[in-house]
Design an enzyme around this catalytic site. Structure first.
Site, PDB file in Angstrom:
ATOM      1  N   LYS A 146       0.855  -1.181   0.000  1.00  0.00           N
ATOM      2  CA  LYS A 146       0.000   0.000   0.000  1.00  0.00           C
ATOM      3  C   LYS A 146       0.894   1.236   0.000  1.00  0.00           C
ATOM      4  O   LYS A 146       1.789   1.346   0.835  1.00  0.00           O
ATOM      5  CB  LYS A 146      -0.893  -0.006   1.246  1.00  0.00           C
ATOM      6  CG  LYS A 146      -1.973  -1.088   1.181  1.00  0.00           C
ATOM      7  CD  LYS A 146      -2.909  -1.021   2.370  1.00  0.00           C
ATOM      8  CE  LYS A 146      -3.951  -2.122   2.304  1.00  0.00           C
ATOM      9  NZ  LYS A 146      -4.932  -1.973   1.199  1.00  0.00           N
TER      10      LYS A 146
ATOM     11  N   ARG B 180      -9.763 -12.078   0.951  1.00  0.00           N
ATOM     12  CA  ARG B 180     -10.549 -13.144   0.307  1.00  0.00           C
ATOM     13  C   ARG B 180      -9.788 -14.468   0.319  1.00  0.00           C
ATOM     14  O   ARG B 180     -10.403 -15.530   0.318  1.00  0.00           O
ATOM     15  CB  ARG B 180     -10.939 -12.704  -1.111  1.00  0.00           C
ATOM     16  CG  ARG B 180      -9.765 -12.415  -1.991  1.00  0.00           C
ATOM     17  CD  ARG B 180     -10.150 -11.632  -3.246  1.00  0.00           C
ATOM     18  NE  ARG B 180     -10.359 -10.203  -2.969  1.00  0.00           N
ATOM     19  CZ  ARG B 180     -10.687  -9.314  -3.896  1.00  0.00           C
ATOM     20  NH1 ARG B 180     -10.858  -9.692  -5.150  1.00  0.00           N
ATOM     21  NH2 ARG B 180     -10.859  -8.039  -3.577  1.00  0.00           N
TER      22      ARG B 180
HETATM   23  N1  BES Z   1      -8.141  -4.350   3.791  1.00  0.00           N
HETATM   24  C1  BES Z   1      -8.296  -3.864   2.473  1.00  0.00           C
HETATM   25  C2  BES Z   1      -9.636  -3.189   2.227  1.00  0.00           C
HETATM   26  C3  BES Z   1      -9.906  -1.925   3.012  1.00  0.00           C
HETATM   27  C4  BES Z   1      -9.766  -0.707   2.393  1.00  0.00           C
HETATM   28  C5  BES Z   1     -10.376  -1.976   4.284  1.00  0.00           C
HETATM   29  C6  BES Z   1     -10.069   0.445   3.077  1.00  0.00           C
HETATM   30  C7  BES Z   1     -10.672  -0.823   4.984  1.00  0.00           C
HETATM   31  C8  BES Z   1     -10.524   0.392   4.382  1.00  0.00           C
HETATM   32  C9  BES Z   1      -8.175  -5.014   1.483  1.00  0.00           C
HETATM   33  O1  BES Z   1      -7.358  -6.060   1.854  1.00  0.00           O
HETATM   34  C10 BES Z   1      -7.585  -4.446   0.257  1.00  0.00           C
HETATM   35  O2  BES Z   1      -6.446  -4.064   0.288  1.00  0.00           O
HETATM   36  N2  BES Z   1      -8.378  -4.408  -0.805  1.00  0.00           N
HETATM   37  C11 BES Z   1      -7.964  -3.897  -2.035  1.00  0.00           C
HETATM   38  C12 BES Z   1      -8.386  -4.884  -3.079  1.00  0.00           C
HETATM   39  C13 BES Z   1      -7.800  -4.630  -4.426  1.00  0.00           C
HETATM   40  C14 BES Z   1      -6.307  -4.908  -4.408  1.00  0.00           C
HETATM   41  C15 BES Z   1      -8.496  -5.532  -5.402  1.00  0.00           C
HETATM   42  C16 BES Z   1      -8.670  -2.567  -2.243  1.00  0.00           C
HETATM   43  O3  BES Z   1      -9.816  -2.425  -1.848  1.00  0.00           O
HETATM   44  O4  BES Z   1      -8.036  -1.659  -2.779  1.00  0.00           O
HETATM   45 MN    MN Z   2      -5.321  -5.742   1.298  1.00  0.00          MN
END
Ligand code: BES
Ligand code: MN
Ligand code: ZN
Length: 493
Positions: free
Chosen positions: A272, A347
């Site tokens: 991230k 997931r």
């Molecule tokens: N934990 C995150 C999702 C999330 C985002 C939770 C904001 C709380 C606040 C999840 O694991 C993630 O990183 N999702 C990605 C998925 C993408 C790579 C397909 C996302 O939502 O950007």
């Molecule tokens: Mn994630």
């Protein structure tokens, strides 16, 4: 603080602050309130006029009463229009009153609130929940708390004589919500897979549940390659939590609640970046927190329903052992997954948890997960997305959420979008295109449930609030616990 029902007449009540709920455009004082106003030399009427109080939902005003009178302060709270009164309006109004009374340093507080739907039990429970939820504070990480907390000792719910059980129910549920809040708010150096497993064991010990913690080797034996792929870069071992509540006698239903338990989500090698909110990713175990909070509440309430509380807990980190983007993992149902993005890790952990639950021979499974930013884009911060192919489970959850005041909205499971997860080399990819990202996430999960009616709640938005919101202060909300408890109780009716 003790919240207690009371049949004392309003006019005889004595204490520090007396809170009165008033409907919108019905703030002219009649009956008992007119007499009360006379008793306090017209101070109520004067206050309403001076502050132009209209009874709008959640508006509060207060005033001091003549020195020497049996009530020191009066708090008025608006309830909005009577024909649209919701249970949650009472909960929110009670929370607003509790905050005012805390500021006033009240010790003895009285409530004169109307009933919702002529239902004293539901009304008393909602009022008690609102008070307790609003007064929660978390000073664990302050060396010297600036907020000394509420001084409220007793709260009398006037006109709610006989509603002890409803108030006990509120206490039980709020104890679960507050556990979830504490778990989510604690940083990733305090809540780890190890400590989360310990928390599950402590709940089991305190409340008489069965608990099994599967270690890495146990998960390997079960073929949980998707979960273990996420865990493999971390210095901390993964833990697979399985808590079980079994009622005495034959259960009316058997259910599972599964929570995403990523104690920190760095994104993995798809790390991230700046502005991604990486510093907030301690919240990524909010599903597991709600699951354990629900376990704590259910264990006290003891419904005639068997409930399995499950979480595959790990950190999503980077190291020389980390998953490479493009790696292929095999989940415990034999399906192969091309990990085209290591940040879509939730997931992967849920896949093996769902396969595990699906084999237990249950009537329904609900999972909760801070799964996608896309769900927040779709529904905003306050509303969880509900994804399920099963209309019956959908309406059970919608009803449960209606009662709890937690907002959910059903989203489509558009099968065509699964095309976005097609892989040239494995059975599927873990990440689809950006449009509809929360839907493809749900369609991915669906691949791991074959036997059992199932629903998924994406709680990425409501797990946290940046500013005070209803009965939640800024921070972790404990979202999901109250809806889950209502769902379980509803299935046992
Ligand atoms: N934990 C995150 C999702 C999330 C985002 C939770 C904001 C709380 C606040 C999840 O694991 C993630 O990183 N999702 C990605 C998925 C993408 C790579 C397909 C996302 O939502 O950007
Ligand atoms: Mn994630
Ligand atoms: Zn995540």
């Amino acid at each position: 603080m003790t919240i207690q029902p009371s049949d004392k007449p309003l006019l005889e009540w004595a204490g520090d602050s007396l809170a009165i709920g008033l409907f919108e455009d019905a703030v002219e004082l009649t009956g008992e309130l007119a007499t009360l106003d006379q008793k306090f030399s017209g101070v109520l009427k004067e206050l309403i006029a001076e502050e132009e109080f209209k009874g709008k939902a959640n508006s509060t005003i207060f005033t001091r009463v003549n020195p020497g009178s049996p009530v020191r302060k009066l708090i008025l709270v608006g309830l909005g229009k009577p024909d649209v009164l919701k249970l949650d309006t009472l909960r929110r109004a009670a929370a607003a009153v509790a905050r005012v009374a805390k500021k006033q340093k009240s010790k003895i507080l009285g409530f004169s609130f109307p009933l919702w739907n002529n239902d004293p039990a539901a009304s008393a429970q909602a009022i008690a929940e609102g008070i307790e939820l609003a007064l929660y504070q978390d000073i664990r990480f302050k060396s010297e708390p600036e907020d000394k907390g509420s001084q409220i000792e007793t709260v009398d719910l006037l006109g709610f004589g006989g509603q002890e059980a409803a108030i006990t129910r509120a206490n039980q549920i709020v104890s679960g919500v507050n556990l979830a809040r504490q778990l989510v708010a604690a940083p990733a150096n305090a809540v780890t897979p190890i400590t989360l497993a310990e928390t599950a064991q402590a709940i089991a010990k305190d409340h008489g549940l069965q608990v099994e913690i599967l270690e890495k080797e146990d998960c390997e034996k079960l073929g949980m390659g998707a979960f273990l792929g996420v865990a493999q870069a971390s210095e901390l071992p993964p833990k697979f939590i399985h808590l079980t509540y079994k009622p005495e006698g034959t259960p009316k239903k058997k259910l599972a609640i599964i929570g995403k338990g990523v104690t920190f989500d760095s994104g993995g090698l798809n790390i991230k970046g700046a502005g991604s909110g990486i510093e907030t990713m301690k919240i990524d175990m909010g599903g597991a927190a709600a699951t354990l909070g629900a376990a704590k509440a259910i264990a006290q309430i003891k419904p005639d329903v068997e409930v399995h509380f499950i979480s595959a807990v790990a950190e999503n980190m980077i190291s020389g052992r980390a998953m490479h983007p493009g790696d292929i993992l095999t989940a415990s149902n034999g399906k192969t997954i091309e990990v085209n993005n290591t940040d879509a890790e939730g997931r992967l952990t849920l896949a093996d948890a769902l396969v595990f639950a699906d084999k237990l021979g249950l009537d329904a499974i609900v999972d909760l997960a801070t799964l996608t930013g896309a769900n927040v884009i779709a529904l905003g911060e306050d509303i969880a997305g509900l994804y399920t192919p099963d209309d019956a489970v959908a309406s059970q959850l919608e009803k449960a959420a209606q009662t709890s005041g937690e907002k959910i909205w059903r989203m489509p499971m558009e099968e065509k979008y699964f095309e976005g997860l097609k892989s040239g080399i494995a059975d599927m990819k873990n990440t689809g295109p950006r449009p509809g990202g929360s839907i493809t996430a749900a369609l991915f999960l669906k691949q791991f449930v074959k036997e059992t009616p199932w629903a998924h709640l994406d709680i990425a938005g409501p797990v946290w609030t940046d500013k005070e919101n209803g009965y939640n202060g800024a921070g972790a909300t404990g979202y999901g616990v109250r809806t889950l408890v209502n769902w379980v109780l509803g299935t046992g009716e």
